[in-house]
Design a protein around this motif. Sequence first.
Motif, PDB file in Angstrom:
ATOM      1  N   LYS A  89     -41.815  -4.588  20.590  1.00  0.00           N
ATOM      2  CA  LYS A  89     -41.242  -2.893  20.295  1.00  0.00           C
ATOM      3  C   LYS A  89     -41.783  -2.003  21.050  1.00  0.00           C
ATOM      4  O   LYS A  89     -41.306  -0.913  20.877  1.00  0.00           O
ATOM      5  CB  LYS A  89     -41.540  -3.015  18.799  1.00  0.00           C
ATOM      6  N   GLN A  90     -42.755  -1.915  21.586  1.00  0.00           N
ATOM      7  CA  GLN A  90     -43.820  -0.216  22.355  1.00  0.00           C
ATOM      8  C   GLN A  90     -43.141  -0.628  23.540  1.00  0.00           C
ATOM      9  O   GLN A  90     -43.068   0.404  24.029  1.00  0.00           O
ATOM     10  CB  GLN A  90     -45.314  -1.351  21.991  1.00  0.00           C
ATOM     11  N   GLU A  91     -42.090  -2.239  23.897  1.00  0.00           N
ATOM     12  CA  GLU A  91     -42.132  -1.798  25.151  1.00  0.00           C
ATOM     13  C   GLU A  91     -40.513  -1.960  25.434  1.00  0.00           C
ATOM     14  O   GLU A  91     -40.122  -1.360  26.831  1.00  0.00           O
ATOM     15  CB  GLU A  91     -41.817  -3.304  26.163  1.00  0.00           C
ATOM     16  N   GLY A  92     -40.076  -1.140  23.914  1.00  0.00           N
ATOM     17  CA  GLY A  92     -38.784  -0.970  23.902  1.00  0.00           C
ATOM     18  C   GLY A  92     -38.123  -1.771  23.112  1.00  0.00           C
ATOM     19  O   GLY A  92     -36.407  -1.717  23.891  1.00  0.00           O
ATOM     20  N   PHE A  93     -38.047  -3.236  23.027  1.00  0.00           N
ATOM     21  CA  PHE A  93     -37.097  -4.210  22.879  1.00  0.00           C
ATOM     22  C   PHE A  93     -37.242  -4.531  21.062  1.00  0.00           C
ATOM     23  O   PHE A  93     -38.373  -4.539  20.384  1.00  0.00           O
ATOM     24  CB  PHE A  93     -38.034  -5.186  22.999  1.00  0.00           C
ATOM     25  N   ASN A  94     -36.259  -4.638  20.559  1.00  0.00           N
ATOM     26  CA  ASN A  94     -35.936  -4.960  19.627  1.00  0.00           C
ATOM     27  C   ASN A  94     -35.247  -6.532  19.168  1.00  0.00           C
ATOM     28  O   ASN A  94     -34.423  -6.736  19.881  1.00  0.00           O
ATOM     29  CB  ASN A  94     -34.500  -4.280  18.669  1.00  0.00           C
ATOM     30  N   SER A 101     -46.244 -10.116  30.301  1.00  0.00           N
ATOM     31  CA  SER A 101     -47.154 -10.449  31.300  1.00  0.00           C
ATOM     32  C   SER A 101     -47.375  -9.921  32.846  1.00  0.00           C
ATOM     33  O   SER A 101     -47.578  -9.798  33.462  1.00  0.00           O
ATOM     34  CB  SER A 101     -47.718 -11.606  31.344  1.00  0.00           C
ATOM     35  N   THR A 102     -45.752  -8.804  32.937  1.00  0.00           N
ATOM     36  CA  THR A 102     -45.592  -8.727  34.446  1.00  0.00           C
ATOM     37  C   THR A 102     -46.738  -7.581  34.650  1.00  0.00           C
ATOM     38  O   THR A 102     -46.806  -6.254  33.997  1.00  0.00           O
ATOM     39  CB  THR A 102     -44.468  -8.182  34.034  1.00  0.00           C
ATOM     40  N   PRO A 103     -46.833  -8.106  35.469  1.00  0.00           N
ATOM     41  CA  PRO A 103     -47.642  -6.420  36.471  1.00  0.00           C
ATOM     42  C   PRO A 103     -47.613  -5.344  35.575  1.00  0.00           C
ATOM     43  O   PRO A 103     -46.490  -4.257  35.966  1.00  0.00           O
ATOM     44  CB  PRO A 103     -48.743  -6.689  37.707  1.00  0.00           C
ATOM     45  N   ALA A 104     -48.490  -4.083  34.834  1.00  0.00           N
ATOM     46  CA  ALA A 104     -48.049  -2.629  35.134  1.00  0.00           C
ATOM     47  C   ALA A 104     -47.211  -2.472  36.166  1.00  0.00           C
ATOM     48  O   ALA A 104     -45.969  -1.654  35.533  1.00  0.00           O
ATOM     49  CB  ALA A 104     -49.122  -1.487  34.778  1.00  0.00           C
ATOM     50  N   ALA A 105     -47.321  -2.165  37.484  1.00  0.00           N
ATOM     51  CA  ALA A 105     -46.744  -1.554  38.284  1.00  0.00           C
ATOM     52  C   ALA A 105     -45.355  -1.962  38.992  1.00  0.00           C
ATOM     53  O   ALA A 105     -45.015  -2.018  39.475  1.00  0.00           O
ATOM     54  CB  ALA A 105     -47.668  -2.384  39.653  1.00  0.00           C
ATOM     55  N   GLU A 106     -45.258  -3.292  37.917  1.00  0.00           N
ATOM     56  CA  GLU A 106     -43.668  -4.440  38.332  1.00  0.00           C
ATOM     57  C   GLU A 106     -42.527  -3.685  37.207  1.00  0.00           C
ATOM     58  O   GLU A 106     -41.438  -3.927  37.380  1.00  0.00           O
ATOM     59  CB  GLU A 106     -44.283  -5.614  38.560  1.00  0.00           C
ATOM     60  N   LYS A 107     -43.787  -3.061  36.190  1.00  0.00           N
ATOM     61  CA  LYS A 107     -42.715  -2.557  34.543  1.00  0.00           C
ATOM     62  C   LYS A 107     -41.962  -1.189  35.019  1.00  0.00           C
ATOM     63  O   LYS A 107     -42.358  -0.325  35.875  1.00  0.00           O
ATOM     64  CB  LYS A 107     -43.737  -2.454  33.652  1.00  0.00           C
ATOM     65  N   ARG A 108     -40.961  -1.362  34.214  1.00  0.00           N
ATOM     66  CA  ARG A 108     -39.911   0.008  34.599  1.00  0.00           C
ATOM     67  C   ARG A 108     -39.757   0.650  32.862  1.00  0.00           C
ATOM     68  O   ARG A 108     -39.537   0.380  32.168  1.00  0.00           O
ATOM     69  CB  ARG A 108     -38.498  -0.765  35.060  1.00  0.00           C
ATOM     70  N   ASP A 109     -40.391   2.225  32.875  1.00  0.00           N
ATOM     71  CA  ASP A 109     -39.676   2.490  31.883  1.00  0.00           C
ATOM     72  C   ASP A 109     -38.662   2.423  31.252  1.00  0.00           C
ATOM     73  O   ASP A 109     -37.852   3.203  32.409  1.00  0.00           O
ATOM     74  CB  ASP A 109     -40.649   4.607  31.692  1.00  0.00           C
ATOM     75  N   LEU A 110     -37.976   2.147  30.051  1.00  0.00           N
ATOM     76  CA  LEU A 110     -37.248   2.272  29.637  1.00  0.00           C
ATOM     77  C   LEU A 110     -36.521   3.860  28.915  1.00  0.00           C
ATOM     78  O   LEU A 110     -36.856   3.769  28.023  1.00  0.00           O
ATOM     79  CB  LEU A 110     -37.166   1.259  28.523  1.00  0.00           C
ATOM     80  N   ASP A 111     -35.486   3.786  29.274  1.00  0.00           N
ATOM     81  CA  ASP A 111     -34.765   5.269  28.507  1.00  0.00           C
ATOM     82  C   ASP A 111     -33.900   4.911  27.258  1.00  0.00           C
ATOM     83  O   ASP A 111     -33.479   5.620  26.297  1.00  0.00           O
ATOM     84  CB  ASP A 111     -34.314   6.740  29.426  1.00  0.00           C
ATOM     85  N   HIS A 112     -34.039   3.439  26.735  1.00  0.00           N
ATOM     86  CA  HIS A 112     -33.315   3.369  25.793  1.00  0.00           C
ATOM     87  C   HIS A 112     -33.689   1.806  25.166  1.00  0.00           C
ATOM     88  O   HIS A 112     -34.658   0.855  25.567  1.00  0.00           O
ATOM     89  CB  HIS A 112     -31.404   2.768  26.485  1.00  0.00           C
ATOM     90  N   GLN A 113     -33.084   1.085  23.794  1.00  0.00           N
ATOM     91  CA  GLN A 113     -33.444  -0.233  23.333  1.00  0.00           C
ATOM     92  C   GLN A 113     -33.362  -0.782  23.615  1.00  0.00           C
ATOM     93  O   GLN A 113     -31.765  -0.692  23.639  1.00  0.00           O
ATOM     94  CB  GLN A 113     -33.417   0.507  21.575  1.00  0.00           C
ATOM     95  N   VAL A 114     -33.167  -1.972  24.319  1.00  0.00           N
ATOM     96  CA  VAL A 114     -32.936  -3.026  24.397  1.00  0.00           C
ATOM     97  C   VAL A 114     -32.851  -4.265  22.957  1.00  0.00           C
ATOM     98  O   VAL A 114     -33.919  -4.402  22.694  1.00  0.00           O
ATOM     99  CB  VAL A 114     -33.024  -3.665  24.998  1.00  0.00           C
ATOM    100  N   GLU A 115     -31.848  -4.776  22.895  1.00  0.00           N
ATOM    101  CA  GLU A 115     -31.803  -5.828  21.992  1.00  0.00           C
ATOM    102  C   GLU A 115     -31.739  -7.154  22.407  1.00  0.00           C
ATOM    103  O   GLU A 115     -31.510  -7.340  22.895  1.00  0.00           O
ATOM    104  CB  GLU A 115     -29.942  -5.908  21.196  1.00  0.00           C
TER     105      GLU A 115
END
Length: 541
Positions: free
Chosen positions: A318-323, A287-301
């Motif tokens: 999954k779409q945001e980079g989390f398994n 639910s974090t506002p888009a402006a405060e999210k960060r692009d992740l260059d790796h998968q986070v467990e």
Amino acid sequence: MTSPYSVDLDKNPANFQPLSPLSFLSRAAMVFPDHVAIVHGAARITYREFYARSRRLASALHKAGIGKGDTVSVMLPNVPSMLEAHYGVPMVGAVLHSMNTRLDAAIIAFQLDHAEAKLVITDREFSAVMKEALELADVKPIIIDYDDHEFPQAGEKLGSIDYEDFLQSGDPEFEWKLPDNEWDAISLNYTSGTTGNPKGVVYHHRGAALLAQGNVITGSMAKHAVYLWTLPMFHCNGWCFPWTLSVIAGTHVCLRWVRQKPMWDAIADHGVTHLCGAPIVMSTLLSTPAAEKRDLDHQVEFFTAAAPPPESVLAAMKQEGFNVTHLYGLTETYGPAVVNDWKAEWDALPAAEQAVKKARQGVRYAALDDLTIRDPETMEELPWDGETIGEVMFRGNVVMKGYLKNREASDKAFAGGWFHSGDLGVRHPDGYIQLKDRSKDIIISGGENISSIEVEDTIHKHPAVAAVAVVARPDEKWGETPCAFVELKPDQSATAEDLIEWCREHLARYKCPRHVIFAEIPKTSTGKMQKFKLREMAKAI
């Protein structure tokens, strides 16, 4: 006939040492002294410094008269002092008692007395509730105030010495030793208290060492993994992760408060590889506002316990980079000891079928010896058919020593040579277990256990209430929240807002129901409330 393997082959100091997680930190400090062990705000603490500070704490505690079997209670958020306490306290043979920072003064006072606390380390953020608790308690422990210099708090000082000054009185070369017996207690954690006062769950060094290493295996954690502290360390000693990170010389990224932007910044800036938390942590991230999210260059467990996440949440994570991996356990099993070990072939399943698989609790950790579904009366193992409901039971070295000062409860929990979880579930043909109900009607909201009985008792004391039943209602953000069904007295009136406010006056806010439904409560012919019907009604709201 005597076996040749039992002759002249005895235990001695060269071939047998007690298992303890304390040895993990000394090794990490020797091998990787300059690697960053702890990140907290702008502060960076290397393994050399972490080890030295933990030894200083142990030395200072020793000078203060704290020794084997004494209880050191801490009221701390996820800050470096909490990590240091996980090593410094047991280094002198004392037992670490980590208190839930959301508790009220009466429960804190009960725990301090029951644990016979000799020394308390308390963060100034919690000084108001701690001051009240200490006034209520019979014990008179030494009080150490913790000032968070990265995030200063304005709370009142309760003791005569600051944590940093206390540390400076200690010796960074303090000669600690492993416990005489790996069965010695290392920590004390309290249950939520489903039918009265909470029970004190005692962990031993052996179990802590084994689960700490088990986390490495379960989490596929590589050397120098980076772990974000979104899970409170007061929860089952942070599922033993304060000790786990030392095994792999990883980096602890402390997070005093679970807030949106700091989480995303920490994950991106420090390359976080692993984190744990309840469904509320996932909701907060998403639910974090888009402006405060960060692009992740790796998968986070991401490891989550409590209620299984909905399909929509899993897809969004999954779409945001989390398994996301689903875990299950109890305070009595050092936190999670069951994992939904994902199989590669399941990736080919449709999303809805994957969600069904994800919702299962899973199979035992490598550190747990056995996991079963049995009839609690006959102790017969039940069929692996996905339908026959029985009680989930555990056996192994990562099961608690027992309940402090409560032999009757310990004997009941260990009846038949298994730990009885009180949770009801089934076992599927592939061996994976799935919970179907909680026999104690515990509600898990935001990772916190809430006793339905406690909430019911509180509502029942309202002068307008004739009968009440509280059940869990699924919640996208919190996993579950309390839902109260109420029957009013014929000559009385009250609104939902009235009863919620009543609860807020008598309970911690997270325990208060989000929904109050005025309706006749379904009962059996003998007058017993049929909570399974109420749960279905709550889902339909």
